[in-house]
Design a protein around this motif. Structure first.
Motif, PDB file in Angstrom:
ATOM      1  N   SER A   7       1.965  13.852   7.815  1.00 15.91           N
ATOM      2  CA  SER A   7       0.901  12.863   7.951  1.00 15.91           C
ATOM      3  C   SER A   7       1.489  11.467   8.125  1.00 15.91           C
ATOM      4  O   SER A   7       2.685  11.234   7.908  1.00 15.91           O
ATOM      5  CB  SER A   7      -0.004  12.901   6.707  1.00 15.91           C
ATOM      6  N   ARG A   8       0.642  10.507   8.479  1.00 15.63           N
ATOM      7  CA  ARG A   8       1.092   9.129   8.668  1.00 15.63           C
ATOM      8  C   ARG A   8      -0.079   8.175   8.482  1.00 15.63           C
ATOM      9  O   ARG A   8      -1.250   8.575   8.496  1.00 15.63           O
ATOM     10  CB  ARG A   8       1.720   8.928  10.040  1.00 15.63           C
ATOM     11  N   VAL A  27       8.744   8.318   2.781  1.00 17.11           N
ATOM     12  CA  VAL A  27       9.819   8.889   1.977  1.00 17.11           C
ATOM     13  C   VAL A  27       9.317  10.181   1.347  1.00 17.11           C
ATOM     14  O   VAL A  27       8.219  10.206   0.753  1.00 17.11           O
ATOM     15  CB  VAL A  27      10.283   7.911   0.874  1.00 17.11           C
ATOM     16  N   GLU A  28      10.087  11.237   1.490  1.00 12.16           N
ATOM     17  CA  GLU A  28       9.751  12.502   0.833  1.00 12.16           C
ATOM     18  C   GLU A  28      10.327  12.510  -0.574  1.00 12.16           C
ATOM     19  O   GLU A  28      11.522  12.281  -0.758  1.00 12.16           O
ATOM     20  CB  GLU A  28      10.297  13.677   1.641  1.00 12.16           C
ATOM     21  N   LEU A  29       9.468  12.768  -1.551  1.00 12.23           N
ATOM     22  CA  LEU A  29       9.894  12.736  -2.947  1.00 12.23           C
ATOM     23  C   LEU A  29       9.020  13.698  -3.755  1.00 12.23           C
ATOM     24  O   LEU A  29       7.782  13.621  -3.689  1.00 12.23           O
ATOM     25  CB  LEU A  29       9.778  11.316  -3.503  1.00 12.23           C
ATOM     26  N   ASN A  30       9.683  14.599  -4.475  1.00 14.18           N
ATOM     27  CA  ASN A  30       8.970  15.548  -5.347  1.00 14.18           C
ATOM     28  C   ASN A  30       7.911  16.343  -4.577  1.00 14.18           C
ATOM     29  O   ASN A  30       6.739  16.424  -4.979  1.00 14.18           O
ATOM     30  CB  ASN A  30       8.331  14.821  -6.531  1.00 14.18           C
ATOM     31  N   LEU A  47       0.854  -1.186   0.000  1.00 14.78           N
ATOM     32  CA  LEU A  47       0.000   0.000   0.000  1.00 14.78           C
ATOM     33  C   LEU A  47       0.889   1.234   0.000  1.00 14.78           C
ATOM     34  O   LEU A  47       1.792   1.354   0.836  1.00 14.78           O
ATOM     35  CB  LEU A  47      -0.915   0.010   1.233  1.00 14.78           C
ATOM     36  N   GLU A  48       0.617   2.131  -0.949  1.00 16.15           N
ATOM     37  CA  GLU A  48       1.331   3.401  -1.009  1.00 16.15           C
ATOM     38  C   GLU A  48       0.311   4.531  -1.024  1.00 16.15           C
ATOM     39  O   GLU A  48      -0.612   4.540  -1.840  1.00 16.15           O
ATOM     40  CB  GLU A  48       2.214   3.478  -2.253  1.00 16.15           C
ATOM     41  N   VAL A  49       0.482   5.479  -0.107  1.00 19.12           N
ATOM     42  CA  VAL A  49      -0.368   6.668  -0.041  1.00 19.12           C
ATOM     43  C   VAL A  49       0.535   7.876  -0.227  1.00 19.12           C
ATOM     44  O   VAL A  49       1.505   8.052   0.523  1.00 19.12           O
ATOM     45  CB  VAL A  49      -1.133   6.753   1.293  1.00 19.12           C
ATOM     46  N   HIS A  69       4.488   4.147   2.805  1.00 17.64           N
ATOM     47  CA  HIS A  69       4.487   2.747   2.338  1.00 17.64           C
ATOM     48  C   HIS A  69       4.196   1.816   3.518  1.00 17.64           C
ATOM     49  O   HIS A  69       4.871   1.895   4.553  1.00 17.64           O
ATOM     50  CB  HIS A  69       5.837   2.369   1.737  1.00 17.64           C
ATOM     51  N   HIS A  70       3.222   0.951   3.356  1.00 14.10           N
ATOM     52  CA  HIS A  70       2.973  -0.141   4.300  1.00 14.10           C
ATOM     53  C   HIS A  70       2.851  -1.439   3.496  1.00 14.10           C
ATOM     54  O   HIS A  70       2.301  -1.433   2.379  1.00 14.10           O
ATOM     55  CB  HIS A  70       1.680   0.093   5.092  1.00 14.10           C
ATOM     56  N   SER A  71       3.361  -2.529   4.064  1.00  7.10           N
ATOM     57  CA  SER A  71       3.236  -3.826   3.391  1.00  7.10           C
ATOM     58  C   SER A  71       2.960  -4.896   4.426  1.00  7.10           C
ATOM     59  O   SER A  71       3.343  -4.776   5.605  1.00  7.10           O
ATOM     60  CB  SER A  71       4.496  -4.160   2.585  1.00  7.10           C
ATOM     61  N   TRP A  72       2.284  -5.960   3.969  1.00  3.56           N
ATOM     62  CA  TRP A  72       1.916  -7.069   4.845  1.00  3.56           C
ATOM     63  C   TRP A  72       2.184  -8.390   4.130  1.00  3.56           C
ATOM     64  O   TRP A  72       2.131  -8.476   2.910  1.00  3.56           O
ATOM     65  CB  TRP A  72       0.427  -7.003   5.224  1.00  3.56           C
TER      66      TRP A  72
END
Length: 388
Positions: free
Chosen positions: A57-58, A79-82, A48-50, A88-91
Motif C-alpha cells: 500500500s501507499r 518502512v517495514e517493521l514488525n 503523519l504515520e499510517v 511516513h509523510h511530513s510537511w
C-alpha cells in the motif's frame, strides 16, 4: 447521447476514491504537530504515520493543502517493521494569519494494493498563532539565517579581471519565498563592479535550505578593496526579536601585475640573500671549528712552553680574541666567552685558571721542562670540556 452521458457518469463514480470506512478501521494512524503555539509565518512540521498490514500500500498526498497556510512537502518514506508497513509523510507549513487556526486535513488518500483508494478521515488540529509585532514587515523572514563565505581568491586581485565570489545562505525553519535575493543587496561602487547573477543552486536537507550564489565581479581601482557586506534581517521566533545575519569580507589588495612581479623579485632576492648569509655563517663556523680543532691537536702534542703558547695563540685567533695576550688575559677571555654561551660551571673555570697559572710559573722555573707534557694534556682536556 443519453446512454453516453450515463456511461461517463458511471465511469467517474467507479474511479472516485472512497471515503474511509471499514478499511481505515484496519489502519493505525498517528498525526502530530511539532508545535501547538507559534508566531505568524513560523515553521510547523506536520508528521503523519499510517501503519498498514498491506505491504504494497501507499499514501497519496499530492493534493494536500491547508487553507491559510503555505505547505511544503518534506519526507515521504515507507518502512517495514514488525510485519507491518509504516508509511511516513511530513510537511513544512507556515501560517499566514494570526489567531486560532483550524487545520483540516483532506485529500490525503490511502491506496491499498488491491481495491480502490480511500480518503483518510484525519482528526482536526488547532494551532495557536501569535501575530507578529507591527514593526515586522511582511517581507521579513521568520526563522534562522546564516551567511557563509567561501572565499577562494587569495589576498590580491588585479583590475578589470573577472572573478567569482561564492556565497551560501543557510535558512533554517524559514519559508523559502520570504528569503531576499542577495542580488538586491550587492551593489556596484567606484571600487567594484557587480555583474548580474542568479541563484546557482538550492538544496533542502530536512527543513533547512542552502542557497548558493556565484557572484561575478571586477575590481576597478588599485589599493585596498572592501567588498560589499551582505546583511539579512530576520525575526527569531525563539527570542521574539529581530536579528541579522552579516557577512563582512576582510579587505583584499588590488595590485598592478607589474607591481606584483616586482614584489616577487624583491622577495626572491631577499630569500636568496638570507640563504647566502646563512651559508656564509655556517662556512665561517665550520672554518673556525676546524682551526680550533687544529689548535687543540697542537696543544695535545706540545712538548715545551713555546709549543703550548703557539697552540693557545692559534686557539685565540680561531676564537677572534685579542692577539699578544698574557696567559691571565687568555683565562679571562675563556671565562667570559663560555659563561655567556655554554655556561660552564665555576669549578671548570677555576681549574683552567689554575692550569694556566702553573704554565705561567713554568716559563721561568729552573725545572720548566718537568711535567710540561702532562700539563699540556691537562689544559687540552679542560678546553675539550668547554667545547662539550
Amino acid at each position: 447521447m443519453v446512454r453516453l452521458f450515463l456511461a461517463s457518469m458511471l465511469l467517474s463514480v467507479v474511479n472516485m476514491p472512497l471515503y474511509a470506512g471499514g478499511v481505515q478501521d484496519e489502519l493505525k494512524i498517528n498525526l502530530s504537530l511539532s508545535k501547538n503555539k507559534v508566531w505568524q509565518r513560523e515553521q510547523v512540521i506536520i508528521n503523519l504515520e499510517v501503519i498498514s498490514k498491506d505491504e504494497l500500500s501507499r499514501l497519496d498526498s499530492s493534493d494536500f493543502k491547508l487553507d491559510g497556510f503555505t505547505v511544503i512537502p518534506l519526507s515521504q518514506e515507507s518502512v517495514e517493521l514488525n510485519n507491518a508497513l509504516h508509511l511516513h509523510h511530513s510537511w513544512q507549513v507556515f501560517s499566514q494569519s494570526a489567531g486560532e487556526q483550524a487545520l483540516v486535513f483532506s485529500n490525503i488518500k490511502y491506496r491499498p494494493n488491491s481495491g480502490k483508494a480511500i480518503v483518510l478521515k484525519l482528526p482536526q488540529k488547532t494551532l495557536s498563532v501569535n501575530a507578529l509585532p507591527i514593526y515586522i514587515p511582511p517581507s521579513m523572514p521568520v526563522g534562522k539565517i546564516e551567511i557563509n563565505n567561501d572565499w577562494k581568491l587569495g589576498w590580491n586581485l588585479f583590475t578589470n579581471r573577472l572573478y567569482q565570489w561564492d556565497i551560501k545562505i543557510i535558512a533554517k525553519q524559514v519559508a523559502p519565498e520570504t528569503l531576499p535575493a542577495i542580488s538586491r543587496l550587492l551593489r556596484s561602487t567606484e571600487e567594484i563592479q557587480i555583474l548580474p547573477f542568479k541563484k546557482n543552486s538550492i538544496s533542502q536537507v530536512d527543513s533547512a535550505y542552502e542557497i548558493s550564489y556565484q557572484v561575478p565581479f571586477k575590481a576597478l581601482s588599485l589599493g585596498r578593496l572592501h567588498l560589499p557586506k551582505v546583511e539579512i534581517q530576520f525575526f527569531d521566533p525563539d527570542s521574539g526579536t529581530i536579528r541579522k545575519a552579516l557577512l563582512e569580507q576582510p579587505f583584499v589588495l588590488v595590485l598592478n601585475p607589474f607591481v606584483l612581479i616586482l614584489i616577487s623579485i624583491l622577495l626572491t632576492f631577499f630569500v636568496v640573500l638570507m640563504v647566502w648569509k646563512t651559508f656564509l655563517m655556517f662556512k665561517r663556523r665550520l672554518i673556525r671549528n676546524r682551526k680550533i680543532n687544529d689548535a687543540l691537536l697542537l696543544l695535545k702534542q706540545a712538548k715545551n712552553y713555546q709549543q703550548i703558547r703557539a697552540a693557545l695563540n692559534d686557539y685565540a685567533l680561531a676564537k677572534d680574541w685579542k692577539g699578544n695576550f698574557t696567559l691571565e688575559e687568555f683565562s679571562q677571555y675563556l671565562s667570559q666567552d663560555y659563561q655567556q654561551s655554554s655556561q660552564q660551571s665555576n669549578n671548570d673555570t677555576r681549574q683552567i685558571k689554575q692550569l694556566l697559572a702553573q704554565l705561567q710559573n713554568k716559563q721561568f722555573s729552573t725545572n720548566r721542562y718537568d711535567g710540561i707534557g702532562e700539563l699540556s694534556r691537562d689544559i687540552y682536556k679542560m678546553l675539550l670540556r668547554f667545547h662539550a
